[in-house]
Design an enzyme around this catalytic site. Structure first.
Site, short mmCIF file in Angstrom:
data_model
loop_
_atom_site.label_atom_id
_atom_site.label_comp_id
_atom_site.label_asym_id
_atom_site.label_seq_id
_atom_site.Cartn_x
_atom_site.Cartn_y
_atom_site.Cartn_z
N GLN A 36 1.03 -6.78 -6.60
CA GLN A 36 2.48 -6.42 -6.47
C GLN A 36 2.93 -6.88 -8.03
O GLN A 36 2.22 -6.72 -9.04
CB GLN A 36 3.11 -7.20 -5.45
CG GLN A 36 3.17 -6.45 -3.99
CD GLN A 36 1.85 -7.02 -3.24
OE1 GLN A 36 1.67 -8.19 -3.07
NE2 GLN A 36 0.80 -6.01 -2.86
N GLY A 91 -2.81 -1.45 -4.12
CA GLY A 91 -3.89 -0.48 -4.68
C GLY A 91 -4.02 -0.71 -6.24
O GLY A 91 -3.29 -0.20 -6.81
N HIS A 92 -5.44 -1.17 -6.50
CA HIS A 92 -5.68 -1.24 -7.77
C HIS A 92 -6.62 -0.27 -8.22
O HIS A 92 -7.79 -0.09 -7.81
CB HIS A 92 -6.19 -2.82 -8.07
CG HIS A 92 -4.94 -3.64 -7.87
ND1 HIS A 92 -5.35 -5.09 -7.86
CD2 HIS A 92 -3.63 -3.53 -7.28
CE1 HIS A 92 -4.18 -5.92 -7.64
NE2 HIS A 92 -3.26 -4.76 -7.23
N LYS A 117 -2.89 -3.57 -13.18
CA LYS A 117 -3.26 -5.07 -13.15
C LYS A 117 -4.87 -4.86 -12.88
O LYS A 117 -5.82 -5.52 -13.16
CB LYS A 117 -2.62 -5.76 -11.93
CG LYS A 117 -1.31 -6.19 -12.23
CD LYS A 117 -0.64 -6.73 -10.79
CE LYS A 117 -0.70 -5.93 -9.70
NZ LYS A 117 0.22 -4.78 -9.74
N ASP A 153 2.03 -1.79 -9.60
CA ASP A 153 1.18 -0.67 -10.39
C ASP A 153 1.27 -0.60 -11.55
O ASP A 153 1.34 0.48 -12.54
CB ASP A 153 1.89 0.59 -9.65
CG ASP A 153 1.90 0.67 -8.09
OD1 ASP A 153 0.83 0.24 -7.62
OD2 ASP A 153 2.68 1.15 -7.48
P1 GDP Z 1 -2.29 -1.83 -10.30
O1 GDP Z 1 -1.79 -1.76 -8.75
O2 GDP Z 1 -1.28 -2.76 -11.10
O3 GDP Z 1 -3.66 -1.98 -10.35
O4 GDP Z 1 -2.12 -0.30 -10.77
P2 GDP Z 1 -2.37 1.07 -10.10
O5 GDP Z 1 -3.75 1.21 -10.09
O6 GDP Z 1 -1.64 1.26 -8.74
O7 GDP Z 1 -1.67 2.21 -11.01
C1 GDP Z 1 -1.81 2.23 -12.39
C2 GDP Z 1 -2.37 3.59 -12.95
O8 GDP Z 1 -2.38 4.06 -14.14
C3 GDP Z 1 -3.81 4.03 -12.24
O9 GDP Z 1 -3.82 5.13 -11.93
C4 GDP Z 1 -4.71 3.70 -13.36
O10 GDP Z 1 -5.85 4.40 -13.55
C5 GDP Z 1 -3.77 4.18 -14.64
N1 GDP Z 1 -3.82 3.51 -15.82
C6 GDP Z 1 -4.03 2.34 -16.09
N2 GDP Z 1 -3.98 1.88 -17.59
C7 GDP Z 1 -3.65 3.01 -18.09
C8 GDP Z 1 -3.39 3.67 -19.33
O11 GDP Z 1 -3.39 2.66 -20.24
N3 GDP Z 1 -3.24 4.88 -19.48
C9 GDP Z 1 -3.17 5.71 -18.42
N4 GDP Z 1 -2.65 7.15 -18.85
N5 GDP Z 1 -3.41 5.56 -17.31
C10 GDP Z 1 -3.55 4.06 -17.02
P1 IMO Z 2 0.24 -3.57 -6.12
O1 IMO Z 2 -0.81 -4.29 -6.22
C1 IMO Z 2 3.71 -1.18 -5.97
C2 IMO Z 2 6.14 -2.42 -2.20
C3 IMO Z 2 6.39 -1.16 -1.19
C4 IMO Z 2 7.83 -1.70 -0.63
C5 IMO Z 2 7.71 -3.39 -0.81
C6 IMO Z 2 7.37 -4.28 0.51
O2 IMO Z 2 -0.73 -1.96 -6.16
O3 IMO Z 2 0.83 -3.39 -7.65
P2 IMO Z 2 5.10 -4.55 1.80
O4 IMO Z 2 4.01 -3.50 2.55
O5 IMO Z 2 4.39 -5.27 0.81
O6 IMO Z 2 5.89 -4.96 2.97
O7 IMO Z 2 6.16 -3.47 1.22
O8 IMO Z 2 6.60 -3.59 -1.76
N1 IMO Z 2 4.67 -2.71 -2.60
C7 IMO Z 2 4.11 -2.20 -3.75
N2 IMO Z 2 4.56 -1.49 -4.70
N3 IMO Z 2 2.50 -1.89 -5.70
C8 IMO Z 2 2.10 -2.62 -4.73
O9 IMO Z 2 0.94 -3.26 -5.00
C9 IMO Z 2 2.77 -2.90 -3.67
N4 IMO Z 2 2.54 -3.83 -2.71
C10 IMO Z 2 3.95 -3.64 -1.86
O10 IMO Z 2 6.39 -0.14 -1.63
O11 IMO Z 2 8.67 -1.24 -1.67
MG MG Z 3 -0.98 -0.50 -7.24
#
Ligand code: GDP
Ligand code: IMO
Ligand code: MG
Length: 426
Positions: free
Chosen positions: A222, A41-42, A17, A14
């Site tokens: 991840q 979850g991207h 990415k 998170d």
């Molecule tokens: P990922 O799994 O690495 O793709 O990241 P996620 O989407 O799960 O979580 C990142 C969160 O931060 C999302 O809600 C994005 O919309 C938000 N986000 C990404 N870059 C920025 C930033 O520079 N500032 C803010 N405020 N939010 C951001």
């Molecule tokens: P993105 O790509 C954050 C975590 C779960 C748990 C561990 C194992 O959005 O960054 P799993 O279901 O993979 O067997 O769970 O890994 N986890 C993540 N945490 N971002 C993710 O993906 C994750 N995918 C798995 O919360 O701790």
């Molecule tokens: Mg994510």
């Protein structure tokens, strides 16, 4: 000219990415997911709309980019079809999607087993996303999995019936609800008919592309600390989220990889169980959680909050070979009096700067902090490094010094436009 760039989470997932992959994808011909499944979850935001992708790569919105679900992935076909249909309803036809015939398929018994195993672990649970990831990779490694090539073939019925019989025995043994063959088979058959058109030899596709001068962007899921080899095992996911996973999960050799970008959140978050030395829970953490909406994209769970941990960043840089950093969510730190950076751990009276393999030892590690002054200004509209407040510049420069990698771009908001390049990446 760069032939390929890899985007990898440097912390616990998170990091942003999806956002940076989508931004960089404008210069790519292919965007490739190479590991994980819909545990990811991207989030991507552009043109006033926010999109959440779990399986489909973040370049899908551009019809000129081929988006590949690589052989290293584990794919829930039902959820994939839902994601495709959702995108179609928003006007993206998904004709630019390809699925590796070698990718593993997540079936209902994997979901059931994931839930049952977590339940059995009680308070020692991993806190998985319950998407069946662990059981699907277990089957892959023990050579009991079903691959996409089988899923869409006429052999699937027999294969599924045999596997399901065995899995139902295991489910019953663990006290779970067994799965009905006829009902699920018919549903899977319908799904297979609909996704068949996307299934192909992505390995040849990518290698032909790269030899013909096409550019590949690899989208990690991840993060390094959730990697099955390098993370805080067993509180990890079941795949190689680090650079090593790129080649085994896509079929593109390491000699074609030209840049590896570590995506760094400006602080730390973690969902699920496991060691998190710089974690803190107070008004500042609550404020960060609300302002950044730190709730899981996949599971909606509140994310644990911590200060930036440079021991972790140095470690992930070492195991991934980062050539640049993309620093995300810098805007969220605006308004803080002070910002802390963890530079080392203190354990049993000693100072260490490595990540211990022994979890009991890691649990005992106390973060050693360096405190930097914060900045008050709203930075969400800055368009260059020079426009940042001095203290924000110092924060970036201190990270570069501590980690030894250049911050090549940074992000000051969730929208695509809120991305600042300091050096060309692609
Ligand atoms: P990922 O799994 O690495 O793709 O990241 P996620 O989407 O799960 O979580 C990142 C969160 O931060 C999302 O809600 C994005 O919309 C938000 N986000 C990404 N870059 C920025 C930033 O520079 N500032 C803010 N405020 N939010 C951001
Ligand atoms: P993105 O790509 C954050 C975590 C779960 C748990 C561990 C194992 O959005 O960054 P799993 O279901 O993979 O067997 O769970 O890994 N986890 C993540 N945490 N971002 C993710 O993906 C994750 N995918 C798995 O919360 O701790
Ligand atoms: Mg994510």
């Amino acid at each position: 000219m760069k032939r390929s760039v890899v985007v990898i989470g440097s912390q616990w997932g998170d990091e942003g990415k999806g956002k940076i992959t989508n931004y960089l994808s404008e210069k790519a011909d292919f965007v490739v997911r190479y590991q994980g499944g819909d545990n990811a979850g991207h989030t991507i935001q552009f043109g006033g709309t926010t999109y959440k992708l779990h399986l489909i790569p973040s370049g899908i919105f551009n019809a000129n980019i081929i988006n590949v679900l690589g052989n290293g992935m584990v794919i829930n076909p039902r959820n994939l079809l839902e994601e495709i249909n959702n995108l179609k309803s928003l006007g993206y036809d998904c004709k630019n999607l390809r699925i590796s015939e070698r990718a593993q398929v997540i079936l209902d018994y994997h979901l059931e087993l994931d839930a049952l195993k977590e339940k059995a672990l009680g308070s020692g649970k991993i806190g998985t996303t319950k998407k069946g990831i662990g059981p699907a990779y277990t089957d892959k490694t023990s050579r009991e999995g079903i691959r996409m090539v089988d899923f869409v073939s006429s052999d699937f019925k027999k294969l599924y019936s045999e596997k399901l019989n065995k899995k139902n025995e295991e489910i019953a043994r663990l006290g779970g609800e067994t799965i009905d063959f006829e009902k699920t088979y018919l549903e899977y058959k319908e799904i297979a008919d609909q996704i068949q058109e996307y299934v192909c030899d992505t390995i040849t596709l990518l290698n032909d592309g790269i030899r013909n001068g096409k550019k590949i962007l690899f989208e990690g899921a991840q993060g390094a600390m959730l990697d099955v080899d390098f993370g805080s095992y067993p509180f990890v996911t079941s795949s190689n989220a680090t650079s090593g996973g790129v080649c085994s999960g896509s079929g593109v050799g390491p000699t074609f990889i030209d840049e590896i970008i570590g995506v760094v959140k400006s602080y730390s978050t973690r969902v699920g169980s496991g060691v998190f030395p710089s974690e803190f829970e107070d008004e500042v953490a609550k404020d960060i959680r609300e302002r950044a909406h730190e709730y899981g994209t996949t599971t909606k769970r509140p994310r644990r909050i911590g200060w930036l941990d440079c021991v972790v960043l140095k470690y992930s840089t070492m195991v991934c070979g980062f050539t640049g950093i993309s620093l995300m969510l810098l805007d969220i730190l605006s308004g803080l009096e002070q910002i802390k950076i963890c530079t080392a751990y203190k354990v049993d009276g000693k100072i260490i700067t490595t990540v211990p393999a022994n979890n009991k030892l890691y649990e005992k590690c106390e973060p050693v902090y360096e405190t930097l002054p914060g900045w008050k200004e709203d930075i969400s509209k800055v368009t260059s490094f020079s426009q940042l407040p001095e203290n924000a510049k110092h924060y970036i420069e201190r990270i570069e010094e501590l980690v030894g990698v250049k911050v090549k771009c940074f992000s000051v908001g969730p929208d695509k436009t809120q991305t600042i390049m300091r050096e060309e990446i692609f």
